[in-house]
Design an enzyme around this catalytic site. Structure first.
Site, short mmCIF file in Angstrom:
data_model
loop_
_atom_site.label_atom_id
_atom_site.label_comp_id
_atom_site.label_asym_id
_atom_site.label_seq_id
_atom_site.Cartn_x
_atom_site.Cartn_y
_atom_site.Cartn_z
N LEU A 1 10.07 1.87 -16.59
CA LEU A 1 10.78 2.02 -17.85
C LEU A 1 10.76 0.65 -18.52
CD1 LEU A 1 14.04 4.12 -17.24
CD2 LEU A 1 12.15 4.69 -18.77
N ASP A 2 10.38 0.59 -19.79
CA ASP A 2 10.29 -0.72 -20.42
C ASP A 2 11.68 -1.34 -20.56
OD1 ASP A 2 11.40 -0.31 -23.23
OD2 ASP A 2 9.85 1.24 -23.20
N MET A 3 11.73 -2.62 -20.82
CA MET A 3 12.97 -3.38 -20.79
C MET A 3 14.01 -2.82 -21.76
SD MET A 3 13.55 -7.51 -20.98
CE MET A 3 13.12 -7.69 -22.71
N SER B 1 14.37 0.31 -22.69
CA SER B 1 14.68 1.71 -22.44
C SER B 1 15.66 1.85 -21.29
CB SER B 1 13.39 2.50 -22.13
OG SER B 1 12.51 2.48 -23.23
#
Length: 236
Positions: A103-105, A107
């Site tokens: 999960l990107d930072m 999100s």
């Protein structure tokens, strides 16, 4: 089966793979009494691997965790830039576990961790097409053309082709998106390709697992039933 020594050392919970590579360069690792070098392999079932003279203890306990990842954490075991990592939030589980996908930072939401390599591979393999459901807030409103474009399989602005996906408008500037792959920043890029900028993104479901009311920043162990569903031993 033989594996690279840095992988074996990391799996034993001694350190990260990168740190294990440095141990090998420093000559601190031996296999069956012989000095080992970077690139060497061993069979963790039959070979005796030692670090600084101490044999590795192979942890056979399998750990399966769900984390509600907050914003501001990167999905990695360690970060060279000193940013907070999602791994820090599960560090008290008593085993070295690895994130299932990313999960990107910016999100939030459902992120799995496990030390079960076979299950990890099954969940992140593009061939398995495991469904991932996201809730998004965004600028702009999804319309029928956007829904059709998602269903047909989008081609992103950089030429990346996505599998067919489900876009469900929930209200003004809100949508639910279901994808079956895990390309880099995929949901944000898919929405951007239809001129919608995502301002908030939360993963709420992966396969048969749902985030539910798990507090943000907190992990929990999966139940035996949830694990069985992931492994395909029972039907939902």
């Amino acid at each position: 089966m033989k594996e690279r020594l840095q992988k074996i050392i990391a799996a034993a919970g001694i350190c990260s793979r990168r740190a294990a590579e440095e141990l090998l360069r420093q000559g601190r690792v031996r296999v069956n009494g012989q000095s080992a070098a970077l690139g060497d392999q061993a069979d963790p079932e039959s070979d005796i691997v030692t670090v600084d003279g101490q044999p590795l203890r192979r942890d056979t306990r399998r750990v399966y965790l769900m984390l509600n990842k907050p914003r501001g954490y990167v999905t990695t075991l360690s970060d060279e830039r000193g940013r907070r990592t999602a791994a820090e939030l599960v560090s008290g589980c008593g085993a070295r576990v690895y994130p299932v996908g990313r999960l990107d930072m910016d999100s939030e939401g459902l992120l799995l961790f496990t030390n079960d390599g076979e299950l990890l591979h099954r969940l992140i393999s593009p061939k398995k097409e495991v469904a991932k459901v996201y809730y998004a807030r965004h600028e702009g409103q999804a319309n029928a053309d956007d829904i059709s474009a998602f269903a047909a399989g989008l081609t992103l602005r950089d030429g990346t082709v996505c599998l067919p996906a489900l876009l469900e408008p929930l209200g003004p500037g809100e949508s639910r998106i279901t994808v079956r792959e895990g390309k880099y920043h995929q949901v944000r890029r898919m929405m951007a390709s239809r001129n919608m900028t995502v301002t908030y993104l939360e993963r709420r479901q992966e396969g048969t697992l749902t985030l539910g009311d798990l507090p943000r920043g907190r992990p929990r162990e999966l139940t035996e039933g949830e694990i069985a569903l992931l492994e395909g031993k029972t039907q939902p």
